[in-house]
Design a protein around this motif. Structure first.
Motif, mmCIF file in Angstrom:
data_model
loop_
_atom_site.group_PDB
_atom_site.id
_atom_site.type_symbol
_atom_site.label_atom_id
_atom_site.label_comp_id
_atom_site.label_asym_id
_atom_site.label_seq_id
_atom_site.Cartn_x
_atom_site.Cartn_y
_atom_site.Cartn_z
ATOM 1 N N THR A 94 -0.864 -7.649 -1.435
ATOM 2 C CA THR A 94 0.107 -8.084 -0.220
ATOM 3 C C THR A 94 0.280 -9.660 0.070
ATOM 4 O O THR A 94 1.419 -9.854 0.411
ATOM 5 C CB THR A 94 -0.311 -7.377 1.051
ATOM 6 O OG1 THR A 94 -1.772 -7.562 1.524
ATOM 7 C CG2 THR A 94 -0.083 -5.729 1.070
ATOM 8 N N ALA A 95 -0.819 -10.305 -0.173
ATOM 9 C CA ALA A 95 -0.589 -11.642 0.102
ATOM 10 C C ALA A 95 -0.041 -12.361 -1.012
ATOM 11 O O ALA A 95 0.783 -13.267 -0.585
ATOM 12 C CB ALA A 95 -2.073 -12.237 -0.063
ATOM 13 N N LEU A 96 -0.013 -11.945 -2.208
ATOM 14 C CA LEU A 96 0.834 -12.550 -3.444
ATOM 15 C C LEU A 96 2.324 -12.171 -2.965
ATOM 16 O O LEU A 96 3.140 -13.252 -3.077
ATOM 17 C CB LEU A 96 0.367 -11.870 -4.511
ATOM 18 C CG LEU A 96 1.437 -12.405 -5.856
ATOM 19 C CD1 LEU A 96 1.176 -14.179 -6.214
ATOM 20 C CD2 LEU A 96 1.088 -11.571 -7.106
ATOM 21 N N ALA A 225 -0.307 -21.205 -3.704
ATOM 22 C CA ALA A 225 -1.611 -21.373 -4.387
ATOM 23 C C ALA A 225 -2.896 -20.963 -3.642
ATOM 24 O O ALA A 225 -3.749 -20.411 -4.110
ATOM 25 C CB ALA A 225 -1.886 -22.621 -5.289
ATOM 26 N N GLU A 226 -2.498 -20.931 -2.227
ATOM 27 C CA GLU A 226 -3.763 -20.700 -1.344
ATOM 28 C C GLU A 226 -4.066 -19.012 -1.511
ATOM 29 O O GLU A 226 -5.449 -18.715 -1.393
ATOM 30 C CB GLU A 226 -3.292 -20.773 0.099
ATOM 31 C CG GLU A 226 -3.150 -22.335 0.367
ATOM 32 C CD GLU A 226 -2.401 -22.575 1.780
ATOM 33 O OE1 GLU A 226 -2.531 -21.598 2.602
ATOM 34 O OE2 GLU A 226 -2.412 -23.670 2.132
ATOM 35 N N VAL A 227 -3.171 -18.414 -2.096
ATOM 36 C CA VAL A 227 -3.383 -16.934 -2.161
ATOM 37 C C VAL A 227 -4.473 -16.514 -3.393
ATOM 38 O O VAL A 227 -4.874 -15.524 -3.336
ATOM 39 C CB VAL A 227 -2.289 -15.785 -2.212
ATOM 40 C CG1 VAL A 227 -1.338 -16.249 -0.891
ATOM 41 C CG2 VAL A 227 -1.280 -16.298 -3.390
ATOM 42 N N LEU A 228 -4.669 -17.538 -4.216
ATOM 43 C CA LEU A 228 -5.332 -17.228 -5.476
ATOM 44 C C LEU A 228 -6.568 -17.018 -5.136
ATOM 45 O O LEU A 228 -7.480 -16.293 -6.048
ATOM 46 C CB LEU A 228 -5.103 -18.393 -6.370
ATOM 47 C CG LEU A 228 -3.818 -18.607 -7.103
ATOM 48 C CD1 LEU A 228 -3.844 -19.643 -7.965
ATOM 49 C CD2 LEU A 228 -3.458 -17.203 -8.108
ATOM 50 N N ARG A 231 -7.074 -13.520 -5.364
ATOM 51 C CA ARG A 231 -7.341 -13.001 -6.386
ATOM 52 C C ARG A 231 -8.449 -13.008 -7.201
ATOM 53 O O ARG A 231 -9.101 -12.252 -7.780
ATOM 54 C CB ARG A 231 -6.313 -13.276 -7.212
ATOM 55 C CG ARG A 231 -6.154 -12.471 -8.681
ATOM 56 C CD ARG A 231 -4.853 -13.203 -9.629
ATOM 57 N NE ARG A 231 -4.716 -12.524 -10.642
ATOM 58 C CZ ARG A 231 -5.212 -12.262 -11.788
ATOM 59 N NH1 ARG A 231 -6.104 -13.259 -12.105
ATOM 60 N NH2 ARG A 231 -4.567 -11.802 -12.819
ATOM 61 N N GLU A 232 -9.213 -14.348 -6.997
ATOM 62 C CA GLU A 232 -10.651 -14.542 -7.355
ATOM 63 C C GLU A 232 -11.763 -13.601 -7.005
ATOM 64 O O GLU A 232 -12.523 -12.943 -7.802
ATOM 65 C CB GLU A 232 -11.061 -16.148 -6.856
ATOM 66 C CG GLU A 232 -10.112 -16.920 -7.772
ATOM 67 C CD GLU A 232 -10.480 -18.436 -7.428
ATOM 68 O OE1 GLU A 232 -11.276 -18.745 -6.399
ATOM 69 O OE2 GLU A 232 -9.494 -19.397 -7.998
ATOM 70 N N ARG A 233 -11.770 -13.394 -5.728
ATOM 71 C CA ARG A 233 -12.572 -12.554 -5.050
ATOM 72 C C ARG A 233 -12.584 -11.049 -5.780
ATOM 73 O O ARG A 233 -13.281 -10.290 -6.118
ATOM 74 C CB ARG A 233 -12.493 -12.162 -3.702
ATOM 75 C CG ARG A 233 -12.973 -13.343 -2.912
ATOM 76 C CD ARG A 233 -12.813 -13.372 -1.364
ATOM 77 N NE ARG A 233 -11.539 -12.816 -0.854
ATOM 78 C CZ ARG A 233 -10.686 -13.787 -0.435
ATOM 79 N NH1 ARG A 233 -11.081 -15.230 -0.336
ATOM 80 N NH2 ARG A 233 -9.393 -13.692 0.103
#
Length: 243
Positions: A94-96, A225-228, A231-233
C-alpha cells in the motif's frame, strides 16, 4: 467534484487535532486523496487501516481543492496486522502504491492486482502463499509506470530459450549461454517469473532482489524512496521465515 466508489485504503496521516488525510485507490478514478473529518477518532481510525476496502465519497467545490471524504467500511483487513509478515506485506504494497501513482489517473490493472495481493495475504497468511503475487505486483507497477522489464527474450541474442539472468542496466533478459563469464554482473531471473506457478525460497529471494534493484533505481526515488524502509522490513522477515 463528486465521486463515490469502492476503494482500497493506501495511507492515512493525522491532520490537525481530529482529522486525517487519506489516500485511497479506486478502480476507475485511480488514486484519490481526501480529508476525513474525525479521522483520528476511536470510531473512524480502525476504518482507515491500510488494506481495508471501503466505500468512499469525495466532495470538493473545485478539482484543485482537497476533497472532503467520508468512508464506509466494506471489508476490514485489520486482523492481518496481528501477524508480522502479513502486516509487513500489506504495509509495503500500500505504501509503494500510494507513493508512486499519480493522482486521478485510472490504473485498473494495478487496482485488480493490489486487491489480488491483499486477498492472497488474507487467504494464506503463510508467506509462501502470497510472496509470488507480491513480486509480480512489483513488476506490474514498474511496467505501468514506464519501467517495465523485457523478460521474454535474450537482450543479447534474441533467443527465448534458457533465460536465466537480467541485465541490471537494461532490464532485459539474458540467456545462460550469452551470460557466460558475466554471471556475477547480472541479476538472477527465477523461473516462476517466466513460467508462472509457485516458487521455493531461493527463487523468491531472487525475485525480490530483481524487483528491488529496479524499484530502488527507477521507481522509489526522491521522496518515494522513504517507503523502501517498509520493503527492507518485509524482506528481512521473509528471509527469516525462509531460513
Amino acid at each position: 467534484m463528486h465521486l463515490t466508489a469502492p476503494a482500497i485504503l493506501l495511507s492515512s496521516r493525522a491532520h490537525g487535532e481530529h482529522g486525517a488525510i487519506v489516500r485511497a485507490l479506486t478502480r476507475e478514478a485511480g488514486l484519490q486523496a481526501g480529508y476525513v473529518r474525525g479521522g483520528r477518532s476511536r470510531r473512524v481510525r480502525p476504518v482507515l487501516q491500510p488494506g481495508n476496502l471501503v466505500q468512499g465519497e469525495w466532495r470538493a467545490r473545485t478539482d484543485a481543492q482537497l476533497a472532503a471524504l467520508t468512508v464506509e467500511l466494506l471489508h476490514s483487513r485489520a486482523p492481518l496486522f496481528a501477524e508480522p509478515l502479513p502486516a509487513a506485506a500489506i504495509e509495503w504494497a500500500t505504501a509503494l502504491t500510494a507513493s508512486v501513482l499519480p493522482e486521478g489517473q485510472a490504473y485498473p490493472r494495478v487496482y485488480d492486482a493490489l486487491e489480488a495481493v491483499i486477498d492472497a495475504v488474507e487467504a494464506a497468511p503463510a508467506a509462501r502463499g502470497w510472496a509470488v503475487a507480491l513480486v509480480r505486483y512489483e513488476l506490474l507497477l514498474l511496467a505501468e509506470m514506464g519501467f517495465g522489464l523485457a523478460l521474454d527474450a535474450c537482450v543479447v541474442s534474441g533467443s527465448r530459450d534458457d533465460l536465466a539472468f537480467v541485465s541490471p542496466r537494461s532490464g532485459g533478459a539474458v540467456s545462460r549461454s550469452a551470460a557466460a563469464g558475466y554471471e556475477g554482473r547480472l541479476l538472477a531471473l527465477p523461473r516462476f517469473l517466466i513460467e508462472g506457478g509457485a516458487a521455493d525460497w531461493d527463487a523468491l529471494d531472487a525475485g525480490l532482489r530483481l524487483t528491488g534493484h529496479f524499484l530502488a533505481r527507477d521507481l522509489a526515488v526522491g521522496r518515494s524512496a522513504e517507503v523502501l524502509a517498509a520493503r527492507e522490513r518485509l524482506v528481512e522477515r521473509l528471509q527469516r521465515a525462509g531460513g
